[in-house]
Structure formats: structure tokens, C-alpha cells
Write a protein that holds these residues in place. Structure first.
Motif, PDB file in Angstrom:
ATOM      1  N   ARG A 288       0.853  -1.193   0.000  1.00 57.63           N
ATOM      2  CA  ARG A 288       0.000   0.000   0.000  1.00 57.63           C
ATOM      3  C   ARG A 288       0.884   1.237   0.000  1.00 57.63           C
ATOM      4  O   ARG A 288       1.660   1.472   0.930  1.00 57.63           O
ATOM      5  CB  ARG A 288      -0.936   0.002   1.211  1.00 57.63           C
ATOM      6  N   ALA A 289       0.761   2.049  -1.051  1.00 63.12           N
ATOM      7  CA  ALA A 289       1.584   3.245  -1.185  1.00 63.12           C
ATOM      8  C   ALA A 289       1.257   4.247  -0.091  1.00 63.12           C
ATOM      9  O   ALA A 289       0.093   4.452   0.263  1.00 63.12           O
ATOM     10  CB  ALA A 289       1.372   3.868  -2.558  1.00 63.12           C
ATOM     11  N   ALA A 290       2.294   4.893   0.448  1.00 63.04           N
ATOM     12  CA  ALA A 290       2.119   5.848   1.540  1.00 63.04           C
ATOM     13  C   ALA A 290       2.535   7.261   1.149  1.00 63.04           C
ATOM     14  O   ALA A 290       1.948   8.237   1.620  1.00 63.04           O
ATOM     15  CB  ALA A 290       2.919   5.399   2.762  1.00 63.04           C
ATOM     16  N   GLU A 303      10.736   8.499  -5.854  1.00 63.40           N
ATOM     17  CA  GLU A 303      10.701   7.495  -4.800  1.00 63.40           C
ATOM     18  C   GLU A 303       9.269   7.323  -4.299  1.00 63.40           C
ATOM     19  O   GLU A 303       8.563   8.305  -4.068  1.00 63.40           O
ATOM     20  CB  GLU A 303      11.601   7.910  -3.618  1.00 63.40           C
ATOM     21  N   VAL A 304       8.864   6.070  -4.141  1.00 62.58           N
ATOM     22  CA  VAL A 304       7.553   5.760  -3.576  1.00 62.58           C
ATOM     23  C   VAL A 304       7.786   4.952  -2.302  1.00 62.58           C
ATOM     24  O   VAL A 304       8.446   3.908  -2.338  1.00 62.58           O
ATOM     25  CB  VAL A 304       6.679   4.966  -4.557  1.00 62.58           C
ATOM     26  N   ALA A 305       7.255   5.448  -1.203  1.00 61.87           N
ATOM     27  CA  ALA A 305       7.352   4.742   0.073  1.00 61.87           C
ATOM     28  C   ALA A 305       6.036   4.021   0.344  1.00 61.87           C
ATOM     29  O   ALA A 305       4.960   4.502  -0.032  1.00 61.87           O
ATOM     30  CB  ALA A 305       7.655   5.721   1.199  1.00 61.87           C
ATOM     31  N   PHE A 306       6.127   2.874   1.006  1.00 67.76           N
ATOM     32  CA  PHE A 306       4.965   2.040   1.253  1.00 67.76           C
ATOM     33  C   PHE A 306       4.744   1.857   2.758  1.00 67.76           C
ATOM     34  O   PHE A 306       5.660   2.034   3.569  1.00 67.76           O
ATOM     35  CB  PHE A 306       5.135   0.682   0.564  1.00 67.76           C
ATOM     36  N   ALA A 307       3.526   1.477   3.099  1.00 69.37           N
ATOM     37  CA  ALA A 307       3.174   1.297   4.505  1.00 69.37           C
ATOM     38  C   ALA A 307       4.010   0.207   5.165  1.00 69.37           C
ATOM     39  O   ALA A 307       4.189   0.202   6.384  1.00 69.37           O
ATOM     40  CB  ALA A 307       1.689   0.972   4.630  1.00 69.37           C
ATOM     41  N   SER A 308       4.532  -0.719   4.362  1.00 64.89           N
ATOM     42  CA  SER A 308       5.352  -1.809   4.897  1.00 64.89           C
ATOM     43  C   SER A 308       6.723  -1.359   5.348  1.00 64.89           C
ATOM     44  O   SER A 308       7.450  -2.112   6.001  1.00 64.89           O
ATOM     45  CB  SER A 308       5.517  -2.894   3.821  1.00 64.89           C
TER      46      SER A 308
END
Length: 518
Positions: A288-290, A303-308
Motif C-alpha cells: 500500500r503506497a504511503a 521514490e515511492v514509500a509504502f506502509a510496509s
């Protein structure tokens, strides 16, 4: 029980069974037991690898277990698994019979290595398109790990249990007698909840990945089309999705996808994923993208950060996160969500047999829901905010022909009422008189459209007042090198076929951006 065509198909599948096993049925003198016996007789008559015993003593009747000689696998169906669950039955027969699963070797080993005792119970309905994923995942886990046991229970058939546990939404999963989860879950999601270190390990793997030429966020029709078009260009392509298939997974009948006269959402979602995986695409599920951090300079990396906790980098990004069901946002809705407030009439409708329900929304989805529910429940009241229904004329004609449906227009739902445990009614405002009206009922089905999944992008890309990502004719957003497609964008008419085209367009635009940036 099974017609000739279904028997022929099932016989072909059962030829894949490599080791003998037995079906142990627990029956009584009811019509449903006789119906189940007929189904099981048909199955064992198609292969010499399966034998049937009818001396089972399980408390739930009718039910049956699948056991290998001398081994209680712990896999049971309570009810008659037809409808959407027939596929679950076929897969269970094959897997108990030694046919290997198509899941990754890494995931299968993760299941085999689970420690502890896990006794799962899943309540499903035969019309629920979300339930088979859960049933099939837990059945496979029971086959793989002797510490896992699973019984799949038809909630419409075992109403006493449903009432006792106050189950008003399916699939509902219990673990060792306690609530474990509701809604669609695949095997990877279930294992991740049990194996608490899995998320951290996955994040570590993702952080180590090299930058992508194009990174697609979302695995619905738009994301799948974007991935295929990118991979065909020979560029390094990744797809990170919370669940592959997106909103399509929650769609029952699809009859307007050109060249496919009729299909179902989960079936189309599987076809999309298989098509994507036919190419060199790195598919990263349960992500899930954050947040999105755009490149600081031309030619840099987004950069794409995720909930994980994972972070992925890419030269270009395509945002295809789709939409979710719109909520009423009235007092009581969240409190009674899953306890009378529902969003999937096909899934949860059978749990309200003989009861009174309301449908909120007079568009195609709302009217179709009211029509379907009218065949199950005692009374349906459809509430529409506008002065007229917005559904297609053919649907309205059908709706008004039903004797147990009441249509109320110019109605603003203002509150969900309950007794602390479950829904007991709702209050709406008559927009013509400003009077408040109370309805006594047991269920509320919300069908008022969709909201874009763009909350995580606020302050990063330009959004419309409705929260949609603003795109131009090429799918470009306000950020260079960042594109968007599908229901999350300002493109009008939220349709699967349009999302597919927009995904392809965004991918071609991303490729054009890459070659011009070299």
C-alpha cells in the motif's frame, strides 16, 4: 446434482489426482443432506481415486471432510459448495489428491513452516465473489500444514451460528474461536498476519531492488494495461499493488468489456494478472503506497514509500490506484460497519434472508442491488438523494415491478441506528419537507459511487476538488515523469474498458518521456 457438461469438466480435472483419498460426509435426513449426498455421489462416480463414507459424526450437518487414508487433513465444507464455491471444492479435491498448487515455492514453504495450532472457520455465502479467495487460501494451508485446520461454513445454511456470532458480513474468518478478519484475503495476506516478521522481510527485499524504468502503483485494469505496454517496450517494469485486480475484484457481473460477452470480476482480475506475469514484470503484491517523493532534478529518480516500510525508486511513475466505495459519512456508519452496514449486496445479501433492508443510492449499482436483494429479503427500501432515480430505464422498470420494494426519492440519510451490537434502523431527512423519518430495519447496503484512492498524494500532485489526479490528454500529471490512469484520475466515465485504454496511454507516454530524457 451435476449436469452432464459440469460432470465432463470435473472428470477432466479429477484426472490430475495422483493419490487416493476419501470424502467423509456427516448427514441427516434433511433435504440439504440428500442434496449434498447427490453431489458427492456424482464426484466419486467420476474417478476411482476417491471413495465416499457417510458415517461422519460432525456436529454440523450436512458437511464433509476430505481425508487421506489414515490422515485427518483438517479440511471440511459445512454446506453444499456450489455457486462461487464450486471452484473451491474442485481445487480442494485436486490439492488433497496430490496436485501441486501454483503459488510460489517461497510462499508454500512459509505456510509449511508456521508454528502453533490454527483452527480456522470461514463463513461464506454462495453468491459472494470475495469468499472463494479466503476459502481456497485456508484450504490450501490445511493441506500443506498439519497444524492448520479449516472449515468453510455456508452462512445461509447455518443461520443459528450466524445469529449467535452476529455475523452480518462475509467472508468472516475466525481463528481458534476468535474473530480473525473480514473481507477478501489471499494466502499471502493471511500468512503475513500470522508470520509477523514477513512484512519486514518483504520490505528489506524491496529496498534492495534496482530502480525501475517505470513503476506502476496499482494492479487494476489501468495498472495491468500499463505494465503490459511498458514490458513490451523492453524497459524495466514494476507493479506495486495493495491487491492485484483492484475494484474489479468487487464487481459481480461484467457484460460490457468489449469482445467478452460476459464474465465476473474475480475471473477478469485473474486473467489480468496472468497476462501481466506472461511478461518480464516485477509484481509486488500487498504493498500500500504511503507517499511519493518526486525527482529533485530532470533525469533523477522518483521514490515511492509504502506502509510496509519499503521504498522503491523509478525513472517514471504511473499512478493507477483506482477508487473505493464511497461512504455515507453519517453517525453510526462506522460503528455498525460489518454489523448491518454493508457495501456488497452479492456477498452479504444471503445473511439478511427474510429481514428488512435499505439500499442507499439510485444509480445502476443501487437499483441492481435492490433488485437482487428483493429475491432474498422480506422488504427493500431504496433511498435516493435526488428527486429521480439515475439508473437505466430497463433497471427502473424491473425495480418498480417488485412487490416488496419501496422507493423513496429526495431522501438524505442522516443517521444509522443500532442497539450496540447490530443495526436496528436508520433516519433520513425528507428534502421536500425537511421532516426526519425513521425506518426500522436490519441491514443497510451503501451504493453511492466511488472515491479516488489519492489521499496519500495530497500536497504532491495536483488534485481536483473531488480528489482525482488531474491529467492531460497524455496522462501526464503536474509532475514531470509522473503519469496517472484509471478511476483515480479526472478522466470521465469510470469504466473498466476506459481504464484499460488510459493505462496503455499512460505507459506509452512514460516510454516517450524516457526516450526523450536520454
Amino acid at each position: 446434482m451435476l449436469d452432464a457438461n459440469l460432470k465432463s469438466q470435473l472428470k477432466a480435472y479429477l484426472e490430475k489426482v495422483t493419490q487416493p483419498f476419501e470424502i467423509v460426509a456427516s448427514l441427516d435426513d434433511s433435504d440439504k443432506s440428500a442434496e449434498l449426498k447427490g453431489l458427492l455421489d456424482d464426484i466419486v462416480g467420476l474417478t476411482d481415486k476417491i471413495t465416499l463414507k457417510t458415517d461422519g459424526d460432525d456436529a454440523r450437518t450436512p458437511s464433509f471432510a476430505l481425508n487421506r487414508p489414515g490422515v485427518d487433513i483438517g479440511l471440511r465444507f459445512a454446506g453444499i459448495p456450489m455457486g462461487h464455491e464450486f471452484t473451491s471444492l474442485v481445487l480442494a479435491l485436486l490439492q488433497v489428491g496430490g496436485h501441486p498448487s501454483k503459488e510460489s515455492a517461497e510462499l508454500l514453504d512459509q505456510v509449511r513452516n508456521l508454528d502453533g495450532e490454527y483452527h480456522f472457520e470461514t463463513y461464506f455465502s454462495l453468491s459472494c465473489q470475495n469468499c472463494p479467495d479466503v476459502v481456497q487460501a485456508l484450504n490450501l494451508m490445511a493441506v500443506l500444514n498439519p497444524n492448520v485446520r479449516h472449515v468453510a461454513i455456508d452462512g445461509a445454511l447455518f443461520q443459528d451460528e450466524v445469529s449467535e456470532r452476529q455475523i452480518m458480513s462475509v467472508p468472516s474468518v475466525y481463528l481458534n474461536g476468535e474473530p480473525f478478519g473480514q473481507g477478501r484475503m489471499g494466502i499471502a495476506e493471511i500468512v503475513a498476519k500470522l508470520d509477523t516478521g514477513a512484512s519486514a522481510r518483504d520490505a528489506e527485499k524491496l529496498n534492495a531492488k534496482a530502480p525501475f524504468d517505470v513503476l506502476i502503483i496499482g494492479g487494476g485494469p489501468a495498472g495491468a494495461a500499463a505494465a503490459i505496454y511498458a514490458a513490451r517496450k523492453g524497459i524495466r517494469t514494476g507493479v506495486a499493488a495493495e491487491r492485484f485486480g483492484g475494484q474489479v475484484l468487487d464487481t459481480m457481473a461484467i457484460e460490457n468489456f468489449i469482445s467478452v460477452p460476459e464474465t465476473e470480476g474475480p475471473k477478469l482480475a485473474r486473467a489480468l494478472e496472468e497476462h501481466v506475469k506472461a511478461y518480464e514484470v516485477d509484481v509486488m503484491n500487498l504493498q500500500r503506497a504511503a507517499s511519493l517523493t518526486p525527482a529533485s532534478e530532470a533525469g533523477g529518480l522518483h521514490e515511492v514509500a509504502f506502509a510496509s516500510g519499503a521504498t522503491l525508486k523509478a525513472k517514471t511513475v504511473i499512478l493507477a490506484t483506482g477508487a473505493r466505495w464511497r461512504e455515507m459519512n453519517v453517525p453510526g456508519e462506522q460503528e455498525y460497519r460489518g454489523r448491518g452496514v454493508a457495501y456488497c449486496p452479492h456477498c452479504d445479501g444471503p445473511l439478511f434472508k427474510g429481514k428488512r433492508v435499505a439500499v442507499i443510492g439510485g444509480g445502476n449499482s443501487g437499483v441492481e442491488a435492490a433488485i437482487d436483494l428483493a429475491g432474498i429479503v422480506a422488504q427493500v427500501t431504496l433511498l435516493e438523494f435526488d428527486s429521480t432515480l439515475r439508473a437505466d430505464a430497463v433497471l427502473q422498470k424491473k425495480l418498480y415491478s417488485l412487490p416488496n420494494v419501496t422507493v423513496v426519492t429526495s431522501a438524505l440519510t442522516s443517521e444509522v441506528k443500532g442497539d450496540g451490537q447490530k443495526v436496528s434502523g436508520l433516519v433520513y431527512k425528507d428534502r421536500n419537507s425537511d421532516a426526519f423519518v425513521s425506518l426500522e430495519l436490519e441491514g443497510i447496503f451503501v451504493q453511492i459511487g466511488l472515491l479516488p484512492n489519492s489521499d496519500w498524494l495530497k500536497g504532491t500532485v495536483e488534485l481536483s476538488p473531488r480528489g482525482e489526479i488531474i491529467v492531460d490528454a497524455r496522462g501526464e500529471t503536474s509532475l514531470p515523469g509522473v503519469f496517472a490512469a484509471g478511476d483515480v484520475t479526472t478522466v470521465p466515465y469510470k469504466q473498466i474498458v476506459i481504464a484499460v485504454g488510459e493505462g496503455a496511454k499512460a505507459s506509452l507516454s512514460a516510454f516517450d518521456h524516457l526516450i526523450r530524457s536520454v
